[in-house]
Motif scaffolding. Sequence first.
Motif, PDB file in Angstrom:
ATOM      1  N   MET A 231       0.570  -1.270  -0.018  1.00 48.50           N
ATOM      2  CA  MET A 231      -0.066   0.063  -0.132  1.00 48.50           C
ATOM      3  C   MET A 231       0.862   1.173  -0.059  1.00 48.50           C
ATOM      4  SD  MET A 231      -3.313  -0.517   2.436  1.00 48.50           S
ATOM      5  CE  MET A 231      -3.753   1.265   2.151  1.00 48.50           C
ATOM      6  N   PRO A 232       0.523   2.375  -0.504  1.00 51.63           N
ATOM      7  CA  PRO A 232       1.139   3.675  -0.590  1.00 51.63           C
ATOM      8  C   PRO A 232       1.236   4.190   0.855  1.00 51.63           C
ATOM      9  CG  PRO A 232      -0.641   3.776  -2.323  1.00 51.63           C
ATOM     10  CD  PRO A 232      -0.716   2.389  -1.474  1.00 51.63           C
ATOM     11  N   GLY A 233       2.508   4.582   1.182  1.00 50.97           N
ATOM     12  CA  GLY A 233       2.511   4.843   2.548  1.00 50.97           C
ATOM     13  C   GLY A 233       3.162   3.964   3.651  1.00 50.97           C
ATOM     14  N   ALA A 234       3.234   2.853   3.075  1.00 53.17           N
ATOM     15  CA  ALA A 234       3.352   1.546   3.840  1.00 53.17           C
ATOM     16  C   ALA A 234       5.026   1.350   3.879  1.00 53.17           C
ATOM     17  CB  ALA A 234       2.811   0.351   3.470  1.00 53.17           C
ATOM     18  N   GLU A 235       5.896   2.554   3.744  1.00 53.16           N
ATOM     19  CA  GLU A 235       7.074   2.337   3.505  1.00 53.16           C
ATOM     20  C   GLU A 235       7.784   1.713   4.790  1.00 53.16           C
ATOM     21  OE1 GLU A 235      11.140   2.447   2.629  1.00 53.16           O
ATOM     22  OE2 GLU A 235       9.560   2.452   1.277  1.00 53.16           O
ATOM     23  N   PHE A 236       7.041   2.213   5.996  1.00 52.17           N
ATOM     24  CA  PHE A 236       7.584   1.737   7.485  1.00 52.17           C
ATOM     25  C   PHE A 236       7.574  -0.121   7.424  1.00 52.17           C
ATOM     26  CE2 PHE A 236       3.049   1.710   7.866  1.00 52.17           C
ATOM     27  CZ  PHE A 236       2.963   0.451   8.935  1.00 52.17           C
ATOM     28  N   LYS A 237       6.782  -0.426   6.496  1.00 55.25           N
ATOM     29  CA  LYS A 237       6.659  -1.885   6.620  1.00 55.25           C
ATOM     30  C   LYS A 237       7.857  -2.455   5.964  1.00 55.25           C
ATOM     31  CE  LYS A 237       2.728  -3.539   8.433  1.00 55.25           C
ATOM     32  NZ  LYS A 237       1.963  -4.504   7.565  1.00 55.25           N
ATOM     33  N   ARG A 238       8.507  -1.817   4.954  1.00 59.52           N
ATOM     34  CA  ARG A 238       9.598  -2.443   4.320  1.00 59.52           C
ATOM     35  C   ARG A 238      10.942  -2.129   5.053  1.00 59.52           C
ATOM     36  NH1 ARG A 238       6.054  -0.901   0.184  1.00 59.52           N
ATOM     37  NH2 ARG A 238       6.473   1.297   0.669  1.00 59.52           N
ATOM     38  N   VAL A 239      10.757  -0.925   5.879  1.00 61.98           N
ATOM     39  CA  VAL A 239      11.823  -0.580   6.971  1.00 61.98           C
ATOM     40  C   VAL A 239      12.038  -1.628   7.717  1.00 61.98           C
ATOM     41  CG1 VAL A 239      12.743   0.952   8.512  1.00 61.98           C
ATOM     42  CG2 VAL A 239      11.912   1.941   6.303  1.00 61.98           C
ATOM     43  N   ALA A 240      10.657  -2.049   8.259  1.00 65.68           N
ATOM     44  CA  ALA A 240      10.692  -3.017   9.460  1.00 65.68           C
ATOM     45  C   ALA A 240      11.116  -4.379   8.990  1.00 65.68           C
ATOM     46  CB  ALA A 240       9.318  -2.929   9.958  1.00 65.68           C
ATOM     47  N   ARG A 241      10.851  -4.833   7.770  1.00 66.63           N
ATOM     48  CA  ARG A 241      11.348  -6.077   7.417  1.00 66.63           C
ATOM     49  C   ARG A 241      12.971  -6.272   7.185  1.00 66.63           C
ATOM     50  NH1 ARG A 241       8.275  -6.365   3.089  1.00 66.63           N
ATOM     51  NH2 ARG A 241       9.667  -5.481   1.642  1.00 66.63           N
ATOM     52  N   LYS A 242      13.464  -5.261   6.764  1.00 68.55           N
ATOM     53  CA  LYS A 242      14.886  -5.133   6.714  1.00 68.55           C
ATOM     54  C   LYS A 242      15.485  -5.212   8.226  1.00 68.55           C
ATOM     55  CE  LYS A 242      18.952  -2.639   5.010  1.00 68.55           C
ATOM     56  NZ  LYS A 242      19.454  -1.106   4.441  1.00 68.55           N
ATOM     57  N   LEU A 243      14.982  -4.080   8.914  1.00 65.36           N
ATOM     58  CA  LEU A 243      15.399  -4.120  10.633  1.00 65.36           C
ATOM     59  C   LEU A 243      15.275  -5.165  11.261  1.00 65.36           C
ATOM     60  CD1 LEU A 243      16.833  -2.366  12.239  1.00 65.36           C
ATOM     61  CD2 LEU A 243      14.593  -1.266  12.888  1.00 65.36           C
ATOM     62  N   ARG A 244      14.230  -6.175  10.851  1.00 64.27           N
ATOM     63  CA  ARG A 244      13.902  -7.420  11.392  1.00 64.27           C
ATOM     64  C   ARG A 244      15.180  -8.228  11.385  1.00 64.27           C
ATOM     65  NH1 ARG A 244       9.955  -9.444   9.022  1.00 64.27           N
ATOM     66  NH2 ARG A 244       8.171  -7.716   9.992  1.00 64.27           N
ATOM     67  N   ASP A 245      15.589  -8.472   9.992  1.00 62.24           N
ATOM     68  CA  ASP A 245      16.698  -9.165   9.718  1.00 62.24           C
ATOM     69  C   ASP A 245      17.848  -8.785  10.285  1.00 62.24           C
ATOM     70  OD1 ASP A 245      14.826 -10.923   7.963  1.00 62.24           O
ATOM     71  OD2 ASP A 245      15.597  -9.585   6.173  1.00 62.24           O
ATOM     72  N   GLU A 246      18.256  -7.594  10.309  1.00 57.03           N
ATOM     73  CA  GLU A 246      19.340  -7.177  11.059  1.00 57.03           C
ATOM     74  C   GLU A 246      19.323  -7.295  12.499  1.00 57.03           C
ATOM     75  OE1 GLU A 246      19.322  -2.935   9.986  1.00 57.03           O
ATOM     76  OE2 GLU A 246      20.535  -3.343   8.022  1.00 57.03           O
ATOM     77  N   LYS A 247      18.322  -7.040  13.297  1.00 55.62           N
ATOM     78  CA  LYS A 247      18.094  -7.533  14.533  1.00 55.62           C
ATOM     79  C   LYS A 247      18.218  -8.876  14.951  1.00 55.62           C
ATOM     80  CE  LYS A 247      14.277  -8.637  15.903  1.00 55.62           C
ATOM     81  NZ  LYS A 247      13.454  -9.938  16.323  1.00 55.62           N
ATOM     82  N   ASP A 248      17.739  -9.848  14.137  1.00 55.94           N
ATOM     83  CA  ASP A 248      18.046 -11.115  14.398  1.00 55.94           C
ATOM     84  C   ASP A 248      19.546 -11.661  14.177  1.00 55.94           C
ATOM     85  OD1 ASP A 248      15.344 -11.599  14.657  1.00 55.94           O
ATOM     86  OD2 ASP A 248      14.988 -12.117  12.626  1.00 55.94           O
ATOM     87  N   ARG A 249      20.146 -11.014  13.044  1.00 51.59           N
ATOM     88  CA  ARG A 249      21.433 -11.329  12.971  1.00 51.59           C
ATOM     89  C   ARG A 249      22.355 -10.909  14.182  1.00 51.59           C
ATOM     90  NH1 ARG A 249      25.292  -7.718   8.889  1.00 51.59           N
ATOM     91  NH2 ARG A 249      27.198  -8.316   9.593  1.00 51.59           N
ATOM     92  N   LEU A 250      22.130  -9.704  14.698  1.00 47.67           N
ATOM     93  CA  LEU A 250      22.705  -9.012  15.901  1.00 47.67           C
ATOM     94  C   LEU A 250      22.537  -9.934  17.178  1.00 47.67           C
ATOM     95  CD1 LEU A 250      24.534  -6.671  16.786  1.00 47.67           C
ATOM     96  CD2 LEU A 250      22.549  -5.322  17.220  1.00 47.67           C
ATOM     97  N   ILE A 251      21.480 -10.354  17.385  1.00 47.13           N
ATOM     98  CA  ILE A 251      21.204 -11.361  18.569  1.00 47.13           C
ATOM     99  C   ILE A 251      22.060 -12.707  18.060  1.00 47.13           C
ATOM    100  CG2 ILE A 251      19.321 -12.749  19.566  1.00 47.13           C
ATOM    101  CD1 ILE A 251      17.469 -10.437  18.976  1.00 47.13           C
ATOM    102  N   GLU A 252      22.187 -13.258  16.982  1.00 50.24           N
ATOM    103  CA  GLU A 252      22.604 -14.536  17.012  1.00 50.24           C
ATOM    104  C   GLU A 252      24.118 -14.508  16.794  1.00 50.24           C
ATOM    105  OE1 GLU A 252      21.916 -18.527  17.017  1.00 50.24           O
ATOM    106  OE2 GLU A 252      20.278 -16.886  16.873  1.00 50.24           O
ATOM    107  N   GLU A 253      24.787 -13.872  15.799  1.00 50.73           N
ATOM    108  CA  GLU A 253      25.846 -13.583  15.523  1.00 50.73           C
ATOM    109  C   GLU A 253      26.857 -13.600  16.617  1.00 50.73           C
ATOM    110  OE1 GLU A 253      27.269 -11.529  12.369  1.00 50.73           O
ATOM    111  OE2 GLU A 253      26.088 -12.623  10.695  1.00 50.73           O
TER     112      GLU A 253
END
Length: 520
Positions: A231-253
Amino acid sequence: MALLLLRDIPVLCFCILAHFIYRYRRKPILPYPPGLPRWPIIGNALSIPLTYMHIFYKNLGDRLGTKIIYVEALGRPIVVLNDIRIAKDLLEKRSGLYSSRPELPMLTEVIGAKEFFGTMPYGDEWRNHRRIFQQYFSSKKQYHVEESAVEFVRKGLLPNIYQAPQDAHEHVRSCIGGLSTSLTYGLPTRRCKDPLVFFAEDVFTKLTSAAAPGKYLVNVISPLKYVPDWMPGAEFKRVARKLRDEKDRLIEEPYQMAQKNMDESTLSDCFVLGSLERNRDKADFERQAQHIKQAASQIYGAASETIVAATMTFILAMLTCPDVQRRAQQELDSVVGSNRLPEFSDMPNLPYLSAIIKEVLRWNPIAPMGLPHFTTEEDVYEGYYIPKGSVILANAYAMLHDEEVFPNSTEFKPERFIKNGVISDNVLDPENVVTFGFGRRVCPGSRVALSVLYIAAASILTVFDISPALDEKGDPIKVEPEFIAASVVSEPLPFQCKFTPRQGKNIESLLEEYLAAEFI
């Protein structure tokens, strides 16, 4: 036309339903605390700013003549506490009702960062995470914390500032991030530009911003979390998806790196090692290990963000208050002398430096609005009705800038904490009250944060003068204190300053054994 009408029927039904829910919901017999007039449905959503909320609520309380404020945002009740006594009455004396956390839509729901015990709802999982933290960082470990803090300040912070003073902010982050990595995971870090420290700093800065109301609209209008990514204006969802991956990597590595070193018997004393060893013989070891991994990431992030913000506030205060800086240096010289660096054993003999640290925490509170509390049942306080499901905001900024408690509160004045040459017992101490929260959700890492801040401040002032940077004409650049507008943590905005080795200090001799260190 018929298709358009059919499409609009659900929206119309929702509006009608919302209207009747608002109009006929149960009204309390007692009044809410004072607040702004509210519109139907949206309440005060259009009146609440998304930046510098702590200043807005302080000024609103002053204008209304109240220390407790009630506002609503799209049906969500919000109660703001601008007074220490009220905060203690509710968050400490009635902690059973006020110890949970509300949903933080962008952070916990959209990104899915539910592992951090600082934002967990009150319950067994939160208690276990906090217990794991407190078992390791007990008073018995304070010497280890102080020893590590001294090592990182001497091997990292001071040599880096000496060799590249223009990058002081980066050096503070490298030092604190490296120390956090060592205490948490037992991993060595590069003195400059360690890749893990750099990555962790970037991720936690984004996560901290995600928890603030002003960065993303979904934190104000919670139902936006359900909109699809396309949806238009849902850029925060795409930001969240990338940040979720970075967060998981930071917890795990870093956890896996610590596990590998532990298996090879090369891991130094740290939170992960001590906690795993303590829980290894328990029947639910796998569950405990998962909680240890999650708690480790919380420790790392919270320590880095808050201590960096406090240290940069200290540097800003010394830059803008040269008389305070000179008096602190005179005190340090009288206690430490010219031929060594400060130790923790010097601290009891440095009351003015202690007053500076207290004033740093008061002048720019690390977390000016704290993390919100949440009421699990309705309550009544001094004749006011507080609904179940209310967000409770303890406004540390308002409490520490209360003119009745701290006259001339916007001025940086360490002398307010001094009487007859010693720390006064008659002035509220920000180190023990307000700064690190209230009740059962008080920050358990306050001793760690204060230790690092003390030794960093003492060491910097022992070795360096902090003065204004010069412009192209050679004139001093005036710095007006400004702070981040939309974040849980209040850090100074980037500012220019100059670090110069102090006259009479043989800095090469003082740092001789540390300048060649590549890893800490």
